[in-house]
Motif scaffolding. Structure first.
Motif, PDB file in Angstrom:
ATOM      1  N   MET A 146       0.847  -1.147   0.040  1.00  0.00           N
ATOM      2  CA  MET A 146       0.031   0.065   0.092  1.00  0.00           C
ATOM      3  C   MET A 146       0.849   1.095   0.081  1.00  0.00           C
ATOM      4  SD  MET A 146      -2.924   0.996  -0.029  1.00  0.00           S
ATOM      5  CE  MET A 146      -4.116  -0.145   0.587  1.00  0.00           C
ATOM      6  N   GLN A 147       1.745   1.110   0.820  1.00  0.00           N
ATOM      7  CA  GLN A 147       2.917   2.418   0.787  1.00  0.00           C
ATOM      8  C   GLN A 147       3.564   2.551  -0.341  1.00  0.00           C
ATOM      9  OE1 GLN A 147       5.742   2.194   4.042  1.00  0.00           O
ATOM     10  NE2 GLN A 147       6.374   4.347   3.849  1.00  0.00           N
ATOM     11  N   ASN A 148       3.968   1.611  -1.083  1.00  0.00           N
ATOM     12  CA  ASN A 148       4.805   1.472  -2.256  1.00  0.00           C
ATOM     13  C   ASN A 148       3.800   2.217  -3.411  1.00  0.00           C
ATOM     14  OD1 ASN A 148       6.938   0.572  -1.086  1.00  0.00           O
ATOM     15  ND2 ASN A 148       6.649  -1.478  -1.962  1.00  0.00           N
ATOM     16  N   ALA A 178       4.455   5.585  -5.287  1.00  0.00           N
ATOM     17  CA  ALA A 178       4.310   5.601  -6.796  1.00  0.00           C
ATOM     18  C   ALA A 178       3.710   6.650  -7.530  1.00  0.00           C
ATOM     19  CB  ALA A 178       4.007   4.053  -7.381  1.00  0.00           C
ATOM     20  N   HIS A 179       2.664   7.004  -7.217  1.00  0.00           N
ATOM     21  CA  HIS A 179       1.689   7.924  -7.880  1.00  0.00           C
ATOM     22  C   HIS A 179       2.199   9.414  -7.449  1.00  0.00           C
ATOM     23  CE1 HIS A 179      -0.950   8.084  -4.273  1.00  0.00           C
ATOM     24  NE2 HIS A 179      -0.977   9.387  -4.766  1.00  0.00           N
ATOM     25  N   ARG A 180       2.908   9.402  -6.408  1.00  0.00           N
ATOM     26  CA  ARG A 180       3.387  10.890  -5.996  1.00  0.00           C
ATOM     27  C   ARG A 180       4.779  11.037  -7.069  1.00  0.00           C
ATOM     28  NH1 ARG A 180       4.035  10.546   0.521  1.00  0.00           N
ATOM     29  NH2 ARG A 180       1.622   9.699   1.118  1.00  0.00           N
ATOM     30  N   LEU A 181       5.437   9.928  -7.178  1.00  0.00           N
ATOM     31  CA  LEU A 181       6.567   9.994  -8.050  1.00  0.00           C
ATOM     32  C   LEU A 181       6.342  10.557  -9.433  1.00  0.00           C
ATOM     33  CD1 LEU A 181       8.748   7.117  -7.101  1.00  0.00           C
ATOM     34  CD2 LEU A 181       9.406   9.391  -6.691  1.00  0.00           C
ATOM     35  N   ILE A 182       4.845  10.198  -9.849  1.00  0.00           N
ATOM     36  CA  ILE A 182       4.489  10.595 -11.196  1.00  0.00           C
ATOM     37  C   ILE A 182       4.539  12.067 -11.325  1.00  0.00           C
ATOM     38  CG2 ILE A 182       2.709  10.239 -12.993  1.00  0.00           C
ATOM     39  CD1 ILE A 182       2.346   7.441 -11.979  1.00  0.00           C
ATOM     40  N   SER A 208       9.310  14.039   2.779  1.00  0.00           N
ATOM     41  CA  SER A 208       7.908  14.040   3.106  1.00  0.00           C
ATOM     42  C   SER A 208       7.123  13.608   1.949  1.00  0.00           C
ATOM     43  CB  SER A 208       7.307  15.501   3.316  1.00  0.00           C
ATOM     44  OG  SER A 208       7.634  16.298   2.451  1.00  0.00           O
ATOM     45  N   VAL A 209       7.437  13.933   0.553  1.00  0.00           N
ATOM     46  CA  VAL A 209       6.836  13.513  -0.573  1.00  0.00           C
ATOM     47  C   VAL A 209       7.030  12.084  -1.010  1.00  0.00           C
ATOM     48  CG1 VAL A 209       6.652  13.896  -3.033  1.00  0.00           C
ATOM     49  CG2 VAL A 209       6.557  15.977  -1.473  1.00  0.00           C
TER      50      VAL A 209
END
Length: 359
Positions: free
Chosen positions: A1-3, A7-11, A290-291
């Motif tokens: 779930m955390q990954n 992942a979508h934050r990285l996008i 944080s991100v």
């Protein structure tokens, strides 16, 4: 779930990074280096850097902090705005999405304020007003220069508000907090004068920027931390240098008012490179952690891009004063290199820390 959540934050972070890189390429083309990637987006250098990169990064940071699903509409709007520019759509389309992204950011601040009212959040909300109006002026005006003072309001109010928020333990409820809030509100008020009379507005905004830089530097804990070691000293050095550049940018506005050519180049880049980018360098370890939930560890190598940024900008400003095109190009190339080197250092250090954590 955390990954998956990371992942979508990285996008979204990658899209802000793409806007930064294309914007840097566009800036290089404005210096006369036409063979660089991004040369076809020369006219969009400002929007890509301020709306796409800065707006996208700040919006993403705030979404992560507020932990509310609807808030992701803000980063989505900034991504669509960047893609609209890259796709060559009419300026009004991108401006509409950027303005929508800023409005969502305003709703985020309202949510945070309801949870815990503070003057720091109020100051950052003032920045949202600057962002929305700047996007509208860019859409309706002849170019980005018309919107630039409102972009300065957005950047300055947001960064000063975040400094106030980080210092809430020592600043909340003090005269210093009230003073900074009034100064930023004053900057917003005189930005209205700019829209009515640019010649007068530039000078009054310049005076306000000088006052904000001086007042913040006087109360910021950075003046003490610069005598420490490691990350605190690094961040403090970046922040104090940023305040100095902000004061210089305000001085140029106060003396020259609405300027073009070399003076315009100097005033814009002292604010957005000297102040804004230096503050990003200072806070990157906090923002990245944080991100994306991956620590950006401090290393002395981070001083390399800092030295390049401020050295290159000093050369650029001196070249503007002397109206020396070749030196101006050299200074511009050095500052562009500084940002790229900082990105490379950040990615490398974060990657090494992640591998160390998993080993």
């Amino acid at each position: 779930m955390q990954n998956n959540s990371v992942a979508h934050r990285l996008i979204f972070l990658a899209c802000a990074g793409l806007s930064l890189l294309v914007g840097l390429g566009a800036g290089a083309s404005l210096l006369g280096l036409n063979a660089t990637p991004g040369a076809s987006f020369a006219a969009d250098h400002g929007p890509l850097m301020v709306f796409g990169f800065l707006g996208g990064a700040i919006g993403l940071e705030r979404v992560v902090a507020v932990r509310t699903t609807w808030a992701w509409a803000g980063p989505v709007c900034h991504v669509v705005g960047v893609l609209s520019i890259l796709a060559g759509l009419p300026r009004g389309v991108a401006a509409m999405f950027f303005a929508a992204g800023f409005l969502v950011l305003g709703c985020i601040y309202a949510t945070i304020y309801r949870r815990q009212a503070s003057l720091a959040i109020l100051v950052q909300t003032v920045g949202v007003i600057g962002g929305v109006v700047a996007a509208a002026l860019w859409a309706m005006g002849p170019g980005f220069a018309t919107a630039m003072p409102l972009c300065a309001l957005y950047a300055v109010a947001t960064i000063i508000g975040e400094r106030m928020e980080l210092a809430r333990v020592t600043m909340a409820g003090t005269r210093a907090e009230n003073h900074l809030t009034l100064l930023v509100l004053g900057l917003a008020a005189v930005s209205v004068i700019y829209m009515l009379s640019p010649a007068v507005g530039y000078r009054t905004m310049g005076l306000a920027l000088i006052a904000i830089a001086a007042a913040t530097a006087r109360v910021d804990v950075a003046k003490n931390l610069v005598r420490s070691q490691g990350l605190p000293r690094y961040s403090a050095a970046c922040m104090l240098a940023g305040y100095a550049w902000l004061a210089l940018g305000g001085y140029l506005w106060l003396i020259y008012g609405e300027a073009t050519g070399f003076v315009y180049d100097a005033s814009v880049h002292t604010i957005f490179l000297g102040f804004v980018m230096s503050m990003i360098f200072a806070h990157a370890p906090i923002i990245v952690t944080s991100v994306i939930c991956r620590r950006l560890p401090y290393h002395k190598v981070l001083y390399v891009p800092v030295g390049l940024l401020h050295g290159g900008l000093a050369l650029r400003v001196l070249a503007d004063c002397a109206q020396h095109t070749t030196a101006l190009q050299s200074g511009g190339v050095v500052t562009i290199s500084a940002v790229i080197v900082f990105l490379a250092c950040g990615i490398t250090l974060t990657g090494k820390e992640a591998r160390r954590a998993h080993s």
